[in-house]
Design a protein around this motif. Structure first.
Motif, PDB file in Angstrom:
ATOM      1  N   ALA B  39       0.837  -1.202   0.000  1.00 10.97           N
ATOM      2  CA  ALA B  39       0.000   0.000   0.000  1.00 10.97           C
ATOM      3  C   ALA B  39       0.874   1.254   0.000  1.00 10.97           C
ATOM      4  O   ALA B  39       0.617   2.215  -0.744  1.00 10.97           O
ATOM      5  CB  ALA B  39      -0.910  -0.016   1.225  1.00 10.97           C
ATOM      6  N   SER B  42       2.840   1.639  -3.385  1.00  3.83           N
ATOM      7  CA  SER B  42       1.942   2.036  -4.461  1.00  3.83           C
ATOM      8  C   SER B  42       1.617   3.524  -4.360  1.00  3.83           C
ATOM      9  O   SER B  42       1.703   4.264  -5.332  1.00  3.83           O
ATOM     10  CB  SER B  42       0.663   1.203  -4.358  1.00  3.83           C
ATOM     11  N   GLU B  46       3.709   7.378  -6.385  1.00  5.66           N
ATOM     12  CA  GLU B  46       2.976   8.265  -7.291  1.00  5.66           C
ATOM     13  C   GLU B  46       3.154   9.735  -6.969  1.00  5.66           C
ATOM     14  O   GLU B  46       2.726  10.601  -7.722  1.00  5.66           O
ATOM     15  CB  GLU B  46       1.477   7.966  -7.204  1.00  5.66           C
ATOM     16  N   ASN B 110      -0.588  -0.441   9.080  1.00  4.14           N
ATOM     17  CA  ASN B 110      -1.220   0.541   8.193  1.00  4.14           C
ATOM     18  C   ASN B 110      -2.487   1.109   8.830  1.00  4.14           C
ATOM     19  O   ASN B 110      -3.465   1.407   8.155  1.00  4.14           O
ATOM     20  CB  ASN B 110      -1.543  -0.102   6.832  1.00  4.14           C
ATOM     21  N   GLU B 115      -2.508   7.150   2.717  1.00  2.00           N
ATOM     22  CA  GLU B 115      -3.061   8.285   1.960  1.00  2.00           C
ATOM     23  C   GLU B 115      -2.998   9.587   2.771  1.00  2.00           C
ATOM     24  O   GLU B 115      -3.121  10.682   2.234  1.00  2.00           O
ATOM     25  CB  GLU B 115      -4.519   8.012   1.553  1.00  2.00           C
TER      26      GLU B 115
END
Lengths: 112, 660
Positions: B39, B42, B46, B110, B115
């Motif tokens: 997670a 990924s 970005e 997590n 995010e």
């Protein structure tokens, strides 16, 4: 976390949203158990809304796939977001599951 | 394309300093760590900046470390401590080893989704805060799946923290905290608590030292399977609260805070000294000089140079922290231990590192042994001391190394070796570069102060071109020759190949005599002549090393025994060279454990050596294949990170002394 299910003649579909983890895994597991008992067991888990999947959820899906196959059916996955796809790759489960880009493809594949 | 970003991060080492380092403390996380890494990798890939991921293991007993290492990600490091210390210790090790401009630690489950990272980072890189903590108590935070009991408990603890420690932060325990590098390194260096309550101490210190702290509302999911025992956690928490207050009243934080960096003494041969390990010392010190946050001065106590030569010192500046080189002992003298002690007492360093092997202080048995008394002596006088021991007596072939000519003498030397090893083990830590050595010292001497510190790679070389200069293929051996490094079989093997129609070759002997065998190479020169296909380079200055390795088609290790991990093998790897290695236990282990490969030969067997060289000379693809694998292996752990391990251990020694 949202968990919705629907059934049609072609397949039983579960749609998840948010974080697929140990909190929601028992509900998914119960749904799999119930659907796998019906013949033919064609189970589709749509992960389009899922942003994170933990090891308990992965284990639930593995169990679900085994259960469906025992019943002569299968469990397909579709619509994985990038983080989830990467988690499948890192755990090598992308090789164990049949994973499709869309629901239609996943459903059609039950007949192939 | 985002997926491409992840692929690039996974496979290509970032260049330069990372913008963000993410540290995940992990203890027995084999079930949860991989999805969390997935997670994070990924999402963060970005975001468009260079970043690194550090899994700071805390002595896991399950397969956490193995699983993470098997991923083989280019920008992921695993820190493996000798033992379990607690979550706070794992976070501290991660923070001190991180290179990022900003440092985040995030829990292995997590539970705060990754995010949230942009929200927290924004506070630092846009709004100028020094510390940003994820908070479940701040306005806008969302707590999912948290039991009413745990919510009540949190509220109670927050009340106590606010009123006793008087920090403005309402949620001290959320496992999602980010710092600027300066704040993170400073706070985690001063930190004394290794258990769960370390967060509390860090925030207390942040407030004490005047760092600007932002509380950022984050989503938080109470992950099932959490390893926290609530009752014990509360007890420890309250105990830590008292401890923090007491520490502060005793002035402990002020004491550590006042020391901006350690003054480190390194006892080692150092260039232009040609003593063994001078090359390692050069690279180690070069990396040490970049640790400006942890080190304020380096004092090298090297051996005396021949008349007319002098060591260069440097007051600091662009090269790094100030460096002083003092000629404090003489190779072969009997009074080196006393001279070293005197120099230490005069320069008063905070910590002392010995970069040595068994013959560092002399080629004679008496001078070698008497010199090795120095580390224990320095420790006895109260200086925190680590010995980096490049070989151990148990694995040295004394006969080949030129120390014992008959079995009786060898037995006597081994007894002395045992005594000397026991003396060396009196220091705070003995660092060894091969796992097998650690095992031997732990088992034979019941030592609990030995640790594995990888050798490290010396230079960040660009990916090798594999192009060779025109002319004959250069078959090169590098080092100090004469004891267990004998070049005669290599010269004869190449002559054998030349008479059998292989491509033209030139033997390059790069280096000097071992201090134990003066005149050896001159003897070889007289025996074989300095002909067209044999070249002696003499001492290779640092700036010539890239050319010597770059021009070689094959690097040969004409060893009859080994005395430790091979610096030359690491260098050959850095330059992407195919190597020819002797079939000797140690070497085989180094190779398999560190990922190196090569062609093997039976030591001292000319035909076997010729066959091995021949296989590489005849097949450029095979050379390239082996060279590439060795290059990849050499990139394993840069020496700068190895240096971090030593600094960490020194800091821990200093801290445990401060507590006394």
């Amino acid at each position: 976390m949202a968990f919705n299910t629907r059934s049609s003649e072609d397949a039983a579909v579960a749609e998840l949203d948010g974080r697929f983890d140990a909190h929601i895994a028992p509900q998914v597991s119960a749904w799999i158990e119930e659907m796998a008992a019906r013949a033919p067991a064609r189970l589709l888990v749509n992960l389009s809304g899922v942003t994170f999947i933990d090891s308990t959820a992965l284990a639930t899906l593995v169990q679900g796939m085994k259960r469906a196959r025992q019943q002569g059916g299968d469990l397909h996955l579709c619509c994985l977001q990038q983080p989830v796809r990467i988690i499948f790759e890192l755990t090598r489960l992308d090789r164990a599951f049949d994973i499709y880009l869309s629901e239609d493809e996943a459903v059609t594949a039950f007949d192939s | 394309m985002p997926y491409g970003d992840y692929e690039t991060w996974k496979t290509t080492p970032i260049e330069g300093e990372p913008y963000l380092s993410i540290i995940i403390p992990a203890y027995n996380e084999e079930e949860r760590i991989i999805p969390t890494i997935g997670a994070i990798a990924s999402h963060v890939s970005e975001l468009g900046f260079p970043w690194e991921l550090i899994i700071s293991d805390d002595g896991s007993k399950d397969s956490t470390v193995q699983l993470v290492e098997e991923l083989g990600f280019a920008n992921l490091r695993v820190l493996k401590p000798p033992r379990n210390t607690g979550k706070g210790g794992a976070v501290r090790r991660g923070m001190l080893a991180a290179h990022g401009k900003y440092l985040l630690f995030s829990d292995a489950d997590n539970s705060t989704p990754i995010e949230e990272v942009q929200n927290v980072l924004r506070k630092l890189d846009t709004e100028g805060y020094d510390v940003a903590v994820g908070s479940r108590a701040a306005l806008g935070a969302e707590e999912a799946h948290r039991s009413p009991f745990r919510r009540f408990l949190s509220w109670g603890l927050r009340w106590i923290v606010r009123n006793i420690l008087r920090t403005g932060v309402r949620d001290t325990q959320c496992g999602f905290k980010m710092y600027t590098r300066e704040a993170g390194k400073h706070l985690h260096t001063v930190q004394t608590i290794d258990g769960f309550a370390f967060d509390l101490e860090i925030l207390y210190l942040a407030s004490k030292f005047g760092y600007r702290v932002a509380e950022v509302p984050v989503t938080w999911i109470d992950a099932p399977g959490s390893k926290v025992d609530t009752r014990k956690e509360v007890q420890r928490f309250l105990k830590s609260l008292v401890q923090i207050k007491l520490n502060d009243l005793r002035g402990m934080y002020d004491k550590v805070n006042r020391a901006p960096g350690m003054r480190v003494a390194v006892i080692t041969p150092y260039p232009p000294s040609k003593g063994t390990l001078n090359e390692y010392a050069y690279h180690f010190v070069r990396a040490l000089r970049q640790k400006r946050e942890d080190v304020s001065e380096i004092i090298i106590l090297s051996d005396e140079l021949p008349a007319g030569e002098q060591y260069a010192s440097d007051r600091g500046g662009t090269e790094g922290v100030p460096l002083r080189v003092i000629a404090a002992w003489r190779f072969g003298a009997w009074n080196n231990a006393l001279r070293i002690l005197r120099a230490i007492r005069k320069t008063k360093p905070d910590v002392v590192l010995f970069n040595i092997q068994f013959a560092s202080f002399g080629s004679g048995k008496v001078s070698a042994v008497l010199g090795l008394v120095a580390p224990g002596l320095v420790k006895m006088f109260g200086y925190p001391t680590i010995v980096l021991l490049h070989n151990i007596m148990e694995t040295v072939d004394l006969k080949s190394a030129g120390f014992a000519k008959n079995p009786l003498l060898e037995a006597i030397i081994r007894i002395f070796g045992n005594i000397v090893t026991r003396m060396l083990l009196k220091v705070d830590w003995v660092a060894l570069t091969i796992p097998k050595y650690v095992e031997i010292l732990e088992q034979k001497y019941k030592a609990n102060n030995v640790l594995l510190a990888p050798h490290g790679s010396f230079v960040e070389t660009p990916v090798p071109s594999f192009d060779l200069p025109a002319g004959p293929l250069q078959i090169m051996a590098f080092g100090k020759f004469g004891t267990y490094k004998k070049v005669e079989p290599m010269i004869e093997a190449v002559n054998l190949l030349q008479s059998n129609g292989h491509p033209p070759m030139e033997v390059v002997i790069a280096g000097t005599d071992s201090p134990n065998t003066p005149g050896y190479l001159e003897g070889v020169r007289q025996q074989y002549g300095d002909g067209t296909n044999l070249r002696f380079t003499g001492y290779v200055a640092e700036e010539d090393v890239p050319r010597i390795f770059g021009d070689a088609a094959v690097v040969v290790f004409p060893y009859t025994s080994t005395t430790g991990s091979s610096g030359v093998l690491h260098q050959a790897g850095e330059y992407g060279k195919a190597v020819v290695l002797p079939k000797i236990g140690d070497f085989a282990e180094v190779i398999s454990e560190e990922g190196y490969t090569g062609e093997f030969f039976e030591p001292e067997n000319v035909q076997s050596l010729a066959d091995a060289i021949g296989r590489l000379v005849d097949d450029p693809n095979r050379r390239r294949e082996i060279g590439t694998q060795n290059y990849i292996a050499s990139r394993g752990l840069p020496i700068g990170e190895v240096v971090d391990w030593y600094l960490l251990h020194f800091q821990e020694i200093l801290k445990s002394r401060a507590k006394r």
